[in-house]
Design an enzyme around this catalytic site. Structure first.
Site, PDB file in Angstrom:
ATOM      1  N   ARG A  95       0.861  -1.183   0.000  1.00  0.00           N
ATOM      2  CA  ARG A  95       0.000   0.000   0.000  1.00  0.00           C
ATOM      3  C   ARG A  95       0.898   1.233   0.000  1.00  0.00           C
ATOM      4  O   ARG A  95       1.937   1.269   0.669  1.00  0.00           O
ATOM      5  CB  ARG A  95      -0.891   0.036   1.247  1.00  0.00           C
ATOM      6  CG  ARG A  95      -2.058  -0.942   1.207  1.00  0.00           C
ATOM      7  CD  ARG A  95      -3.118  -0.564   0.159  1.00  0.00           C
ATOM      8  NE  ARG A  95      -4.269  -1.448   0.146  1.00  0.00           N
ATOM      9  CZ  ARG A  95      -4.402  -2.531  -0.624  1.00  0.00           C
ATOM     10  NH1 ARG A  95      -3.436  -2.872  -1.454  1.00  0.00           N
ATOM     11  NH2 ARG A  95      -5.499  -3.248  -0.587  1.00  0.00           N
TER      12      ARG A  95
ATOM     13  N   GLU B 139      -3.608   7.487  -4.828  1.00  0.00           N
ATOM     14  CA  GLU B 139      -3.851   6.748  -6.071  1.00  0.00           C
ATOM     15  C   GLU B 139      -5.112   7.297  -6.707  1.00  0.00           C
ATOM     16  O   GLU B 139      -6.112   7.435  -5.996  1.00  0.00           O
ATOM     17  CB  GLU B 139      -4.029   5.257  -5.792  1.00  0.00           C
ATOM     18  CG  GLU B 139      -2.736   4.605  -5.386  1.00  0.00           C
ATOM     19  CD  GLU B 139      -2.827   3.096  -5.202  1.00  0.00           C
ATOM     20  OE1 GLU B 139      -3.846   2.509  -5.607  1.00  0.00           O
ATOM     21  OE2 GLU B 139      -1.891   2.521  -4.648  1.00  0.00           O
TER      22      GLU B 139
ATOM     23  N   HIS C  59      -1.089   0.173  -9.738  1.00  0.00           N
ATOM     24  CA  HIS C  59      -1.722  -0.792  -8.824  1.00  0.00           C
ATOM     25  C   HIS C  59      -2.277  -2.001  -9.601  1.00  0.00           C
ATOM     26  O   HIS C  59      -3.487  -2.246  -9.615  1.00  0.00           O
ATOM     27  CB  HIS C  59      -2.837  -0.120  -8.006  1.00  0.00           C
ATOM     28  CG  HIS C  59      -3.137  -0.843  -6.716  1.00  0.00           C
ATOM     29  ND1 HIS C  59      -3.540  -0.197  -5.569  1.00  0.00           N
ATOM     30  CD2 HIS C  59      -3.089  -2.168  -6.401  1.00  0.00           C
ATOM     31  CE1 HIS C  59      -3.745  -1.097  -4.607  1.00  0.00           C
ATOM     32  NE2 HIS C  59      -3.478  -2.298  -5.097  1.00  0.00           N
TER      33      HIS C  59
HETATM   34  C1  GLV Z   1      -4.867  -5.321  -3.854  1.00  0.00           C
HETATM   35  O1  GLV Z   1      -4.140  -4.412  -3.619  1.00  0.00           O
HETATM   36  C2  GLV Z   1      -5.549  -6.080  -2.869  1.00  0.00           C
HETATM   37  O2  GLV Z   1      -5.481  -5.735  -1.672  1.00  0.00           O
HETATM   38  O3  GLV Z   1      -6.192  -7.059  -3.233  1.00  0.00           O
END
Ligand code: GLV
Length: 329
Positions: free
Chosen positions: A241, A270, A289
């Site tokens: 994260r 983001e 991401h």
């Molecule tokens: C992606 O970042 C998730 O947490 O699945």
């Protein structure tokens, strides 16, 4: 069957055909658009009646939203992470929260290796230079990067994804260090991995890769002081994260060469604005991401989220519950 007799479920964002099949005959679905910030006003109107909420990590499931949904029985987040959900508030309300561990381990570990290797070997920089006419000759010193063999890889958070990265890194001949004490001994032996304190790991690793969940404890875990403690030739990889890293400190670290490079699948915020200083740095690789972004993985995540949702609607224990303490009350 009269659909309106079925429990109402809000699906915050539209998903490809077939991904929600498990829900089709069991619920009355109201589905948002593919890309929206938060719930649309139309979906918000259904909150008072809804019994289930199927959310993506881009939806903030906070106390305000929950207070508008008094009939909610379950929140099912289609992600392994659940920092977008106010877990305390859900638990206080007796609401189980589902998440999707396991099915995205390989996809995310693969992507971690992909951006790690791309940054270590300066792939995006070299590719852009080739396209833009800066490839003049085969230069003995052109685009030199880092070897993986014998490099020390520091894995911060040796859970399922961290272990997946270790498994792959072993194949590249890397030496593995990790911070997590929960790793079973046989696995540590298999990866020839050594457990060390975070400060030691940061000081001694050529590559540091982050695989901890975002919590109050891990918020800005990688701060200015810790970046300064890393090797000046080190690479930082983040596929967990964005908020685990202090962004301003990272900009300084890359500008001032406290570390050599970063590879980021996650950022704060983001999406990262295109004029953000990190985008201006050639030693920073950023992808949007996409850790779990394969067809197979995302479909499995959706199915796992459906299974959690159905269990919650039937007031059964969720197969993958983020707040198991909810069952102790
Ligand atoms: C992606 O970042 C998730 O947490 O699945």
């Amino acid at each position: 069957m009269n659909k309106s007799a079925l429990p109402l479920v809000i699906v915050s964002h539209a998903l490809p055909d077939g991904w929600l099949d498990l829900l089709q005959d069991k619920c009355q679905l109201v589905i948002g658009p593919e890309e929206s910030e938060g719930l649309t006003p139309e979906l918000e109107n259904w909150l008072p009646e809804t019994q289930g909420l199927f959310s993506l990590l881009t939806l903030k499931v906070d106390d305000k939203l929950l207070s508008r949904a008094p009939n909610l029985k379950v929140v099912s987040n289609m992600a392994v992470g659940f920092d977008n959900v106010d877990i305390n508030s859900c638990t206080k309300r007796g609401l189980p929260v589902g998440h999707t561990p396991g099915v995205l381990t390989d996809g995310t570990a693969d992507l971690t290796m992909a951006i790690m290797l791309a940054a270590a070997r300066r792939i995006t920089e070299a590719s852009q230079d080739a396209r833009q006419g800066r490839w003049k000759t085969w230069s003995p010193t052109g685009w030199l990067g880092m070897d993986f063999r014998d490099a020390t890889l520091g894995i911060v958070g040796m859970g399922q994804i961290g272990s997946g990265v270790a498994e792959r890194a072993l194949g590249f001949g890397m030496k593995i260090r990790f911070t997590d004490s929960n790793l079973k001994h046989d696995l540590a032996d298999r990866f020839k991995a050594k457990q060390v304190p975070l400060e030691t790991l940061l000081k001694s690793s050529d590559i540091v890769t982050l695989h901890v969940p975002l919590t109050a404890e891990t918020h800005h875990l990688i701060n200015e002081e810790r970046l300064k403690s890393m090797k000046s030739n080190a690479l930082l990889v983040n596929t967990s994260r964005g908020l685990i890293v202090d962004n301003n400190a990272l900009v300084s670290a890359l500008e001032n060469k406290w570390i050599a490079a970063a590879a980021l699948d996650v950022t704060d915020p983001e999406p990262l604005p295109t004029d953000h200083p990190l985008f201006g740095l050639s030693n920073c690789l950023i992808v949007p991401h996409i850790g779990s972004a394969t067809w197979n993985t995302r479909r499995k995540m959706a199915e796992r989220a459906c299974e959690n949702l159905i269990a919650g609607l039937h007031e059964q224990r969720l197969p993958y519950c983020a707040n198991p303490e909810v069952y102790n009350a």
